[in-house]
Design an enzyme around this catalytic site. Structure first.
Site, PDB file in Angstrom:
ATOM      1  CE  LYS A 149      13.674   5.927   4.864  1.00  0.00           C
ATOM      2  NZ  LYS A 149      13.366   4.977   3.741  1.00  0.00           N
ATOM      3  NE  ARG A 161      -2.076  -1.396   3.912  1.00  0.00           N
ATOM      4  CZ  ARG A 161      -1.725  -2.413   4.709  1.00  0.00           C
ATOM      5  NH1 ARG A 161      -0.552  -2.395   5.342  1.00  0.00           N
ATOM      6  NH2 ARG A 161      -2.508  -3.438   4.885  1.00  0.00           N
ATOM      7  CB  ALA A 218      10.215  -2.202   2.664  1.00  0.00           C
ATOM      8  CE1 TYR A 254      11.785   6.664   7.869  1.00  0.00           C
ATOM      9  CE2 TYR A 254      12.238   9.019   7.743  1.00  0.00           C
ATOM     10  CZ  TYR A 254      11.679   7.879   7.205  1.00  0.00           C
ATOM     11  OH  TYR A 254      11.021   7.943   5.996  1.00  0.00           O
ATOM     12  CG  ASP A 311      10.395  -9.444   8.111  1.00  0.00           C
ATOM     13  OD1 ASP A 311      10.886  -8.371   7.678  1.00  0.00           O
ATOM     14  OD2 ASP A 311      10.411  -9.753   9.320  1.00  0.00           O
TER      15      ASP A 311
END
Lengths: 490, 490
Positions: free
Chosen positions: A400, A262, A332, A396, A306
């Site tokens: 990134k 999604r 992901a 995070y 996964d």
């Protein structure tokens, strides 16, 4: 998912309210639709001294079916346009022609060839073009400046002048507003084509066909939310042949997308499939129903894996079997936000592992097994948080920022196999995740960019499709933000 | 010039009002004062696996007279600290020790040696240190992470992990607030010193003495407004000798500052003079009185030259005569703001010429004449507008982006003469210019950074003095923002 302010101020009543209260009025961005022409209207062309990319530009404009007008500074344009059978005329500034801004004199794009600018004093040619032309640019129009990579320039003065263009394009994006995107494309000087040594032409022709996929992207509504960016195109030979079908650039290719059930991942899967790819979608077993539904719509293959599990890289390689993959999109990712003093160790480890280390393990396995084919494409999803850092997201942001390191470090290693690796860095994108933000933070994120609105998942997906394009072989090791030129940066 | 909100919320009454209304409370930043010790208090030291910079770090901390505590992860610290005669102890997290945050357990700086991190999974050592230690950091404290330049790493995984550190330090700056600055220093691996081949020590010693000027700067109140930055230190030999006077690093040197009559330029002249340099100040003839006054205070020399005049480069060279100059600071600049459609051509030309082309002409003349001596320093003033672009400043942003190109392009050319060239990019600095801004824009500029306030001219000047330092020979071709970690970026 739903920007009610944008909808309101673009309604008849809301537009009147916004006008009388001097509220900002974000444009409804023009996006690509399969049922509308991708390219139409007029490109206004400008140029500095000794422009070297006009021939390639004229070829692209002719092939995509736009028409052109030439600014007074681009005297080389007319013969080139004629050579490519391109309709062209003189650019008449709206003011001079007696038209109000936005009248029939309006153009869809302003493209300036700055490749020959070799000294800061010559930057006045850039000024002259945009001074005359900016008001003629339609809403949701495009500004593209073409230059040479500063770091490849022979003299410091040329490097300096080319580097100065960044200040121009970024400022133009902030001035233009009205849904207009402004970007800078540095095109490496390719080997000169044989035509050049001929004496039949007084204009230099370079082998700059590697710019077509990028010019198309930036002139297309597909790049609606990409602004304020700087892209470098290297010299890797990449021009698709004469019979290449630009409407189905990924025809016959196999693409893999992680996190595809999604949101942004599903949008990526949809766009790659619409461009002709067979898509294999991967997502966690818990999302199997959504993944199946997404894949069913595009006749794709669902792999409920996964990505963080140690056995997954080998399983992906096995599932892709001897056909392998041409495109791999590492989309992901997860967030587990806390200030670092309050963050539990698993929140750190999981975010680093899923967003970063898992990508490393998968690529290592697929590259070793030869599953990702020579000439293939890897595209990773980074984030504006990986560029600027963010409160409550040390984990995070580290992951990134690491993704940026990954594309920069892998690019030279993969070049010998003609594989490119790039990242997109989304800014504020309207998703289920951002819909759950507190109102004030969500509104700040939405408005603090030159588009005064968040992007859509499809904007990220279209940018990835451009990087995955067979014609984008010259683009590698780069990070392209999909952020509407967010104020927030490093 | 005067941030009345900052003054108010730091008054007894204002602090109570701010607390009860949950208003942001910017800290009064701790800045360098000649009548207060530059360094005092405790440095908490952390380390990842195989740290390589702890020896150099221990030497610097010992020499500046701070003390240290070692986090559990930095087991190599104790013997190194002992070797340098450095007082040290174990770091006890404030929580564990039963102290409230900000109690006597507090430390002035957190320094983490990440140089040995070779894989993204090892980033959890960074988490562990800052998770335990961030709350113990004093207001106006310092976070410094030491790593290796990603682009010089042997493996993609090491490059990736080192690049990930940017996401950590930038996020920490945004989380820490309270006037705390967070920066990342990438130290190129130098040649190993002979001590290393000896078997008497089990710890690796590297020849990393080139980091001292930078460590001192980031641990000092001189770096009050520099946060969220990434600095690279190369391998140029630069360690000042044993008898070097760190309180007068520019003693015996001759420095030139353009635009020196007032504002940031006057602050630069003052700081360079305070560090021992003889300063020659240049400004336009119309500012002669102010220039004379500024130069008189520091026993400097006033040169009332218009830097844009064609004869000026030769006049500067002649005025500096055979003594030449060791440091040249290109600070002079102007703004002529208009949106490009409304901008008259002279506004474009003048801004480009004064802010950019004049620097090129002057450097060319001084370098050719040998006026700027081998081993010298050039520092240019860029701007956050040159990085991010700005509405109404296409001319200014182009000139300041060009300045970035100038330092990047000139650095390799100048390396053979051991001359460094760098730029500082100020964010919102409290000057007469910003005092004239409309209130809303001024307030946005002041608050949209991790310090919630504008910087002072002296913050820019101190940063320039660090780059001009004889010990900063390893820093060249770089751009350091002085912006309190402004949200606004590229």
């Amino acid at each position: 998912m739903n920007d009610s302010y944008l909808n309101f101020v673009n309604s008849p009543l809301g537009a009147r309210v916004a006008r009388s209260l001097h509220l900002p009025k974000p444009e409804v961005l023009r996006r690509y639709r399969a049922d509308a022409p991708e390219f139409d209207g007029i490109v206004a062309v400008g140029a500095g001294p000794s422009p070297q990319l006009l021939d390639a530009l004229a070829g692209v404009i002719a092939r995509i079916g736009m028409t052109s007008v030439a600014h007074a500074g681009a005297s080389a344009w007319m013969p080139l346009a004629n050579r490519h059978g391109l309709m062209t005329g003189r650019f008449e500034p709206a003011q001079l022609a007696g038209h109000a801004a936005g009248s029939q004199a309006s153009v869809r794009a302003l493209v300036f060839d700055a490749s020959g600018i070799a000294d800061s004093a010559q930057l006045d040619t850039v000024y002259a073009f945009f001074h005359d032309a900016l008001r003629s640019l339609d809403k949701c129009g495009r500004i593209v400046v073409l230059g040479r990579p500063p770091e490849a320039c022979a003299s410091p003065r040329q490097w300096t002048a080319q580097r100065a263009l960044e200040g121009v394009t970024r400022s133009l994006g902030k001035e233009a507003r009205r849904g207009i995107a402004s970007n800078l494309v540095y095109v490496a000087e390719g080997s000169k084509s044989s035509a050049e040594s001929s004496t039949t032409s007084s204009v230099e022709h370079h082998n700059d066909s590697g710019i077509e996929s990028t010019l198309r992207f930036f002139l297309s509504p597909r790049s609606a939310y990409v602004s304020g960016q700087v892209v470098r195109i290297g010299t890797a030979p990449s021009a698709p042949g004469e019979d290449f079908d630009w409407t189905q650039p990924l025809a016959g290719q196999r693409a893999v997308v992680t996190g595809a059930a999604r949101g942004i991942g599903a949008a990526i899967a949809n766009v790659l499939a619409a461009q002709g790819a067979h898509v294999t979608g991967i997502d966690v077993p818990a999302a199997t129903d959504a993944l199946d539904a997404t894949m069913r719509q595009i006749s794709g293959t669902a792999l409920p894996f996964d990505i963080a599990a140690p056995e997954t890289p080998a399983q992906i390689a096995a599932a892709l079997d001897e056909l392998g993959a041409d495109v791999f999109v590492h989309n992901a990712g997860i967030t587990k936000d806390k200030t670092i003093a309050k963050m539990a160790e698993p929140a750190w480890r999981d975010v680093i592992d899923i967003n970063l280390s898992a990508q490393e393990r998968i690529d290592d396995a697929l590259l070793e097994a030869g599953t990702l084919r020579d000439g293939g494409r890897i595209v990773c999803v980074s984030s504006i948080g990986g560029i600027a850092g963010n409160l409550g997201q040390t984990n995070y942001a580290a992951s990134k920022a690491g993704v940026i390191g990954r594309v920069q470090s892998m690019a030279p290693h993969l070049a010998k196999r003609r594989i490119t690796i790039n990242a997109v860095a989304p800014g504020f994108i309207e998703t289920q995740m951002t819909a759950k933000m507190p109102l004030a933070i969500r509104e700040a994120g939405r408005r603090m960019n030159s588009m005064s609105q968040g992007g859509q998942p499809v904007d990220v997906a279209q940018t990835i499709a451009w990087l995955a394009h067979p014609g984008s072989a010259g683009i590698t090791g780069q990070v392209v933000r999909v952020c509407g030129q967010s104020l927030i940066g490093a």
